[in-house]
Design an enzyme around this catalytic site. Structure first.
Site, PDB file in Angstrom:
ATOM      1  N   ASP A 186      11.923  -2.117   3.483  1.00 25.59           N
ATOM      2  CA  ASP A 186      12.713  -1.834   1.981  1.00 25.59           C
ATOM      3  C   ASP A 186      14.052  -2.218   2.209  1.00 25.59           C
ATOM      4  O   ASP A 186      14.486  -2.344   1.343  1.00 25.59           O
ATOM      5  CB  ASP A 186      12.551  -0.437   1.732  1.00 25.59           C
ATOM      6  CG  ASP A 186      11.514  -0.184   0.726  1.00 25.59           C
ATOM      7  OD1 ASP A 186      10.976  -1.209   0.023  1.00 25.59           O
ATOM      8  OD2 ASP A 186      11.125   1.042   0.259  1.00 25.59           O
TER       9      ASP A 186
HETATM   10  C1  GLC Z   1      16.005   3.588   1.823  1.00 22.73           C
HETATM   11  C2  GLC Z   1      15.344   4.069   3.121  1.00 22.73           C
HETATM   12  C3  GLC Z   1      14.104   3.392   3.370  1.00 22.73           C
HETATM   13  C4  GLC Z   1      13.031   3.552   2.253  1.00 22.73           C
HETATM   14  C5  GLC Z   1      13.811   3.417   0.942  1.00 22.73           C
HETATM   15  C6  GLC Z   1      13.055   3.752  -0.193  1.00 22.73           C
HETATM   16  O1  GLC Z   1      16.207   2.168   1.874  1.00 22.73           O
HETATM   17  O2  GLC Z   1      16.233   3.654   4.189  1.00 22.73           O
HETATM   18  O3  GLC Z   1      13.544   3.919   4.737  1.00 22.73           O
HETATM   19  O4  GLC Z   1      11.876   2.992   2.328  1.00 22.73           O
HETATM   20  O5  GLC Z   1      15.193   3.745   0.904  1.00 22.73           O
HETATM   21  O6  GLC Z   1      13.557   3.784  -1.435  1.00 22.73           O
HETATM   22  C1  GLC Z   2       9.851   3.992   4.082  1.00 24.72           C
HETATM   23  C2  GLC Z   2       9.348   3.585   2.611  1.00 24.72           C
HETATM   24  C3  GLC Z   2       8.195   2.585   2.883  1.00 24.72           C
HETATM   25  C4  GLC Z   2       8.917   1.395   3.817  1.00 24.72           C
HETATM   26  C5  GLC Z   2       9.634   1.975   5.001  1.00 24.72           C
HETATM   27  C6  GLC Z   2      10.492   0.735   5.740  1.00 24.72           C
HETATM   28  O1  GLC Z   2       9.103   4.543   4.815  1.00 24.72           O
HETATM   29  O2  GLC Z   2       8.518   4.624   2.163  1.00 24.72           O
HETATM   30  O3  GLC Z   2       7.751   2.106   1.941  1.00 24.72           O
HETATM   31  O4  GLC Z   2       7.797   0.565   4.223  1.00 24.72           O
HETATM   32  O5  GLC Z   2      10.461   2.966   4.651  1.00 24.72           O
HETATM   33  O6  GLC Z   2      11.582   0.324   4.928  1.00 24.72           O
END
Ligand code: GLC
Ligand code: GLC
Length: 815
Positions: free
Chosen positions: A485
């Protein structure tokens, strides 16, 4: 670990032996609609279905590690005031123990001859949380004491509750009848539900005003009513309504008193709302309290909870696995965590507030992989719910609200991996159940209300979406981000108040993701297998063609020399390449290319995993997400470079993606590495809990890596895709019992030193007892398979003949 507690494997409990754990260590209560989060000191909160829209008790924001608010009992004994769970008063106890079990938490505290046990649980299929309380006199004289209960009510909509005080401080309303406290804020207008907090024993008093019970300038550690030894029967009008009961007890030596508190969510349904103006019709609430006033009903409900879990866990048990960490995780705790992630996605925990994130599209699809064996019917419904949040062009709402099942417009879509995750989840369901009818279920697209396309249509739409959105190298466009993400290649944000996830124009962008290419390879193979199972060879060949085409692109465009490139940015420059100064190698593209079948015939799969080992892996920590960490903010990369080095996606050990590497090693037949990597992130195997800090029984999302100032420190426990994937690793790839469309495959990949193990697997109504032996010290390769005494070719146990409910299987590795 012994410093704070230990596993009680026989009782499937984790026993916490002192209350001051390095962080709150919590348990998840509830399995259907009513949920509670309960820490070792009885902290936490409760909600019905949706932690944002139906929050029942209040938990204040930014509360880790403080863990204020909860379901507290206070004991007032002479001058002394204490809590059996130690907090909030934090008076030294003579003894403390917290047992987190399957759907329950039992906290026992002892002081000055009195032992109080609080057993908190949510019975199956009921909208109540029960606190079964036992007060034991372990002294030689009669003890007189007052016991006070305490919760603070939340006004259901949790975000409004914690932000809109100009309104909320004037709306609180309660009623009291006998020992039942009714929290009915907003009931006069649009709500048709309320919260009941009752005591099954006669009470000496109550409070519903926080100011009266706690005191205006006091805290929960020195509540006025408890210190005074008396509730004042206060009625809350506005401000902060609470529920507090006072129970006066005189317990003879060696004697005990047992009773219960009941916290219920009650929907009025079509009953008349009022008995009289302003007077709630309490018929339903009275029924609930009456029911549980019979202690045998409480005990029956607790027994039913035990049976529920016993029945669930029977689906997969491996009692004689040589490694005790893998054994207890795969048999108990990993499955418990899979239940929690299935139910709650990433919405609510000690780290997720219940107001920020709903159910994630990619997250919930992956959660199914570790859950489908437990309750396939619920997985089926979930898959259809998720698919219904896809749009007709193939894109998906990234998140949706569990209560409404509607996509969350604030977050939107454009995460280009999302659509593809529907394929592994659907295939996992069909492999588990053989029920291909799910594919023809109508589940329309979110932008076309009333449309009735089938699930199979969604799957083809997802594949077509990827194929229609390729970039200059022929690789899938990334959109806002892929699984990572924080890899925001189209974001270019210089404004601190923007969301990295949704900022940035993705229309017309060239940025591509190799990880999505790998996921596409994987999905194409799944789809081809599925079509073969369905007897549709032409479609299977079409899917094979998708695979072959993308594989060629990956091998031609994405091999960087020693590993797979991670992505190409909006200017088509490589990300995760030896050409980069920072972020030279990323874990996700190695994992997904290997899982998708890239590098299988040219040695690159092994090279890619060896590169992971060289640059990212530490046996005591796991694999960091990438290397070297970004030391400065890269405008063209987004959030990944925003975290301090060694944390989160900027080269932290992000447990979730470690599991894919573990599968990768099993595909290469390396049982030593598969188990070693598995143990490197396994919470049960962590040695120093003052460093690790998180719960030893569930995975955390992230551990600070060797590149951080605090290596080994874990954060964000419970709600992580690691749960489902770790279960897949342990159950299907290390122990190797893997559902296929036409049977159960036996394909373990274990350390050579393991002599064997046994798995009991409930599969399509039949219990298979599978004894695997390893007489020649091999890692992989089933040589003989004997099913109910008859030798079978290959390593797939065929489906049992009709009527059989138990099948014995013997499998031997090695020539
Ligand atoms: C932030 C976190 C990531 C997560 C995302 C969700 O970017 O670092 O882990 O998946 O928020 O919105
Ligand atoms: C968080 C989010 C997931 C994402 C991950 C890596 O766990 O929930 O959707 O894939 O972060 O960014």
């Amino acid at each position: 670990m012994a410093r704070y507690g230990h596993f009680d494997d026989a009782h499937r409990e984790f026993v916490i032996t002192r209350p001051d754990t390095p962080l709150p260590w919590l348990n998840m209560l509830g399995q259907d609609d009513f949920y509670g989060i309960c820490t070792q000191t009885a902290g936490g909160y409760s909600f019905w279905k949706d932690a944002r829209l139906r929050r029942l008790t209040r938990y204040r924001y930014n509360n880790n590690p403080m863990d204020n608010d909860g379901r507290f009992l206070y004991i007032k004994q002479g001058k002394s005031v204490w809590n059996p769970g130690w907090k909030p008063v934090r008076c030294d106890l003579d003894a403390f123990e917290c047992r987190h079990g399957l759907g329950y938490t039992r906290i026992t505290g002892r002081k000055a001859g009195i032992e109080v046990e609080q057993l908190v649980f949510v019975p199956p299929d009921e909208n109540v949380e029960i606190w079964r309380v036992t007060v034991r006199n372990v002294s030689r004289t009669t003890q007189k004491l007052s016991l006070f209960s305490f919760v603070e009510f939340c006004f259901f909509e949790a975000l409004n509750d914690m932000t809109n005080y100009q309104r909320t401080y004037s709306i609180g309303e309660v009623e009291v009848e006998g020992s039942a406290i009714y929290h009915k804020t907003e009931y006069r207008e649009r709500r048709n539900h309320y919260t009941l907090f009752g005591c099954t024993r006669e009470i000496a008093g109550y409070d519903t005003s926080r100011d009266a019970f706690v005191g205006v300038h006091r805290g929960l550690h020195d509540p006025r009513a408890v210190l005074a030894g008396r509730c004042s029967n206060s009625r809350a009008h506005g401000w902060n309504p609470v529920g507090a009961h006072q129970v006066d007890l005189a317990v003879g030596p060696g004697k005990a008193e047992t009773f219960a508190f009941v916290l219920a969510y009650v929907e009025q349904g079509d009953l008349p709302k009022f008995d009289a103006p302003f007077v709630l019709n309490k018929a339903r609430g009275r029924e609930v309290l009456k029911k549980y006033s019979d202690l045998s009903v409480v005990d029956g409900a607790f027994a039913a909870l035990g049976r529920r879990w016993q029945g669930l866990l029977c689906a997969y048990q491996a009692p004689r696995v040589p490694n005790r960490h893998l054994r207890r995780m795969v048999n108990v705790w990993n499955q418990v965590q899979c239940m929690a992630t299935f139910n709650l996605s990433r919405s609510t925990s000690g780290y997720e507030t219940g107001i920020g994130r709903g159910m994630g599209y990619r997250d919930s699809n992956q959660d199914i992989l570790g859950f489908v064996h437990l309750l396939p019917a619920r997985a089926r419904q979930r898959i259809l719910d998720i698919a219904s949040t896809q749009l007709s062009d193939g894109t998906c709402f990234h998140q949706y609200q569990p209560l409404t099942k509607k996509g969350n417009a604030d977050v939107g879509g454009g995460f280009n991996d999302d659509p593809l995750w529907l394929i592994p989840s659907t295939c996992a369901y069909i492999r588990e159940t053989g029920d291909e009818t799910i594919l023809s279920e109508p589940c329309g697209y979110a932008d076309r209300p009333g449309s009735r396309e089938t699930l199979l249509h969604h799957i083809e739409t997802s594949m077509a979406y990827t194929l229609a959105n390729l970039g200059p190298h022929g690789l899938p466009l990334i959109g806002h981000a892929d699984w990572n993400d924080c890899l925001n290649l189209n974001c270019f944000s210089t404004e601190p108040n923007e969301s990295f996830q949704v900022t940035g124009d993705i229309a017309g962008s060239k940025a591509e993701s190799v990880m999505i290419a790998g996921l596409f390879l994987y999905a194409a193979r799944e789809l081809a297998d599925l079509y073969r199972f369905l007897g549709a060879p032409a479609d299977a060949l079409r899917a094979d063609g998708y695979h072959a085409g993308m594989l060629k692109t990956v091998e031609e465009q994405a091999w960087d020399g020693s590993w797979y490139t991670r992505a190409f940015d909006a200017e088509s420059r490589p990300v995760g390449s030896k050409a980069c100064d920072e972020g030279k190698i990323f874990i996700e593209s190695q994992a997904w290319c290997v899982l998708g079948g890239a590098g299988a015939h040219n040695g690159r799969a092994r090279k890619a995993l060896e590169a992971v080992e060289r640059h990212l892996y530490r046996p005591d920590l796991g694999c960091a997400l990438q290397w070297p960490p970004y030391s400065t903010y890269h405008l063209e990369l987004g959030e990944v470079s925003s975290y301090p080095p060694g944390y989160k996606e900027n080269a932290g050990v992000f447990s979730h993606n470690n599991t894919w590497i573990q599968i990768g090693w099993t595909l290469l037949g390396d049982g030593e590495r598969a188990l070693g990597y598995y143990l490197s992130i396994c919470p049960s195997a962590k040695k120093d809990h003052d460093v690790y800090r998180s719960e030893p029984y569930v995975y955390a999302q992230m551990t600070a890596s060797q590149f951080s100032p605090t290596p080994g420190e874990a954060k964000n426990s419970w709600l992580t895709g690691t749960a489902a994937w770790s279960f897949v690793v342990a159950s299907q790839y290390i122990l190797g019992i893997r559902p296929e469309f036409r049977g159960l495959r036996v394909d373990p990949c274990i350390p050579r030193s393991w002599k064997g193990f046994t798995v009991q697997r409930r599969f399509r109504g039949v219990t298979y007892t599978i004894a695997v032996s390893n007489p020649r010290g091999r890692s992989k390769g089933v040589k003989t398979l004997v099913v109910d005494g008859r030798k079978v070719e290959g390593n797939v146990i065929p489906l049992a003949a009709d009527g059989r409910t138990a099948v014995n299987v013997e499998a031997a590795l090695g020539a």
